[in-house]
Design a protein around this motif. Structure first.
Motif, PDB file in Angstrom:
ATOM      1  N   SER A  66       5.523   8.637  -4.386  1.00 23.38           N
ATOM      2  CA  SER A  66       5.237   7.214  -4.204  1.00 23.38           C
ATOM      3  C   SER A  66       3.761   6.900  -4.375  1.00 23.38           C
ATOM      4  O   SER A  66       3.387   5.769  -4.648  1.00 23.38           O
ATOM      5  CB  SER A  66       5.706   6.753  -2.819  1.00 23.38           C
ATOM      6  N   ALA A 174      10.965   5.094   5.289  1.00 24.70           N
ATOM      7  CA  ALA A 174       9.918   4.077   5.372  1.00 24.70           C
ATOM      8  C   ALA A 174       9.886   3.575   6.808  1.00 24.70           C
ATOM      9  O   ALA A 174      10.830   3.784   7.576  1.00 24.70           O
ATOM     10  CB  ALA A 174      10.183   2.925   4.401  1.00 24.70           C
ATOM     11  N   LYS A 355      11.419   4.322  -0.703  1.00 18.81           N
ATOM     12  CA  LYS A 355      10.023   3.958  -0.492  1.00 18.81           C
ATOM     13  C   LYS A 355       9.548   3.034  -1.611  1.00 18.81           C
ATOM     14  O   LYS A 355      10.066   3.056  -2.727  1.00 18.81           O
ATOM     15  CB  LYS A 355       9.149   5.208  -0.467  1.00 18.81           C
TER      16      LYS A 355
END
Length: 366
Positions: A66, A174, A355
Motif C-alpha cells: 500500500s 485498516a 487497504k
C-alpha cells in the motif's frame, strides 16, 4: 535447503497447501493472486527460485504494498498456529469460520488456519450467491468471520441480521472508524477491531489488548511488538530484517499510545510531514476532514514539492470545495495544516487487502 512452492491463491488451493503444512506432510508455499500483474508483484517479493532462509518457514506472504513495493514476509508454521490459537482463546473457543476475503493475504490465510485447527471446514463466501447464503451454510456451534471495515459497513446496511448471528467478527486490514464501531454496537453486532499486519501473523491486538503471549511497548510512540506470532524476517533482505527485528522486538511503522493498558494507534511514523518548515500531522487533518458532513471518505498524504518540501494533499470523496475544507480544518487545527491541494474522487482506490492504495494516489499527483 528447502524450496518454496507456489500455489494458486484460491481458497481451495490455499486450504489444501495449509492443511498439508499443518499436519507435517506439506512444504513451504506462497499463494499467488489470479490477476497476472498482482501475481508478478508477489513473485518478485517472495523470490521462488532461491532457497529458503530456514527450514522452519511455512508460508511466504507478500505485503499489500500500500505504501510501495511489497516485501516477502517469512512466517513459520509455529507462528501461524500461535496466532490462530491465541485468537480462539480470546474469542471464547474454537469455531467455524466464514471466509469473505482473499486467502493470499494474511487475514484470509489465518481464517483458514483457524478453521483447520478447530477441525471445521471453512465456509467460503464466494461459493454462494451472497454473504447471507454463505453464513446460512455454517453448521458450527460457534461461528466467526473476519473482514475489513468497508465490508462491515456494507453488510450493516444489507445483512445486519446475518451479522448478529456471529459470535464475533474480527475487523482488520485498516483502522475501524469510531462511527462504524458505534453503529455496529448499536445494531447488536459483535465487531472486534484488531491491530496487526503480515509481520505479526495477522491481528495480535484485539480491542486494544494484546493476545496471549504478545507484548507491547512504545519507543517514542513507535509501537514495538514481541511474541510467538512474529515473522522470521523479510525474504532475502537481511539488512531490512535487522533494522526492524531487534532483540526479539518488531519495530513497526505505527505510532500509538497506551491508555489504561490498552493500545490506541494514532498514526504512522511517517504521518508527520514537514511542509514549509511546519510539522503537519496528516492523520489529524484526515480525522478532521472526516467530520465534515459533505465528506464521505478521505485520505491525507504528504507529497514531495519543490517549493514546500512536502505539500499536504487531501484525497476526498465528496462534493466539498477546497476553500471550505481548508476553513473547516483551520477551525480546530493550525491553519498552516490545512491541505494545499484537494483531489476529489468518486471513491478511494483500494487494494485487494482492503487497504487504501496510497501509492496509486501519490502516483496520480506527482
Amino acid at each position: 535447503m528447502s524450496t518454496l512452492r507456489l500455489v494458486p491463491g484460491t481458497p481451495d488451493a490455499v486450504l489444501s497447501a495449509l492443511t498439508a503444512l499443518l499436519d507435517g506432510t506439506g512444504t513451504a508455499f506462497a499463494p499467488l493472486p489470479g490477476d497476472p500483474a498482482a501475481a508478478a508483484r508477489v513473485r518478485q517479493a517472495v523470490v521462488p527460485d532461491e532457497p529458503l532462509e530456514s527450514s522452519e518457514v511455512g508460508v511466504v506472504l507478500a505485503t499489500s504494498g500500500s505504501s510501495g513495493e511489497p516485501k516477502g514476509v517469512l512466517l513459520s508454521t509455529a507462528a501461524l498456529v500461535a496466532s490462530a490459537t491465541a485468537t480462539h482463546e480470546r474469542l471464547g473457543g474454537p469455531g467455524q469460520w466464514l471466509l469473505p476475503m482473499q486467502p493470499y493475504f494474511v487475514g484470509g490465510l489465518q481464517v483458514l488456519t483457524r478453521s483447520v485447527l478447530a477441525g471445521y471446514t471453512p465456509v467460503v463466501a464466494s461459493d454462494y450467491p451472497d454473504f447471507a447464503a454463505g453464513a446460512s451454510a455454517m453448521t458450527g456451534e460457534r461461528r466467526y468471520t473476519a473482514m475489513v471495515p468497508t465490508q462491515l459497513a456494507r453488510y450493516l446496511r444489507t445483512d445486519v441480521e446475518v451479522l448478529r448471528g456471529f459470535d464475533a467478527i474480527v475487523i482488520g486490514g485498516a483502522a475501524m472508524p469510531a462511527g462504524l464501531k458505534a453503529e455496529a454496537a448499536e445494531a447488536g453486532v459483535t465487531a472486534i477491531p484488531s491491530y496487526g499486519m503480515t509481520e505479526t501473523g495477522s491481528g495480535c491486538v484485539y480491542a486494544g489488548e494484546p493476545l496471549a503471549g504478545t507484548s507491547l511497548r512504545l519507543d517514542d510512540q513507535r509501537i514495538l511488538i514481541k511474541g510467538p506470532t512474529l515473522f522470521s524476517g523479510y525474504r532475502l533482505q537481511p539488512e531490512l530484517t535487522a533494522e526492524v527485528l531487534r532483540d526479539g522486538w518488531f519495530r513497526t511503522q505505527d505510532r500509538g499510545e497506551l491508555v489504561d493498558g490498552r493500545l490506541r494507534v494514532v498514526g504512522r511514523v511517517d504521518d508527520v510531514v514537514i511542509s514549509g518548515g511546519v510539522n503537519v500531522t496528516v492523520t489529524a487533518v484526515q480525522a478532521r476532514l472526516l467530520e465534515h458532513p459533505g465528506v464521505k471518505d478521505a485520505v491525507v498524504l504528504g507529497v514531495p514539492d519543490s517549493e514546500w518540501g512536502s505539500r499536504v494533499v487531501a484525497f476526498v470523496v465528496g462534493e466539498v470545495g477546497r476553500e471550505e475544507l481548508r476553513d473547516f480544518v483551520g477551525e480546530v487545527l493550525p491553519r498552516t495544516w490545512a491541505p494545499r491541494q484537494v483531489v476529489r474522487l468518486s471513491a478511494l482506490p483500494m487494494l485487494a487487502s482492503g487497504k487504501v492504495d496510497r501509492q496509486r494516489l501519490l502516483d496520480g499527483v506527482r
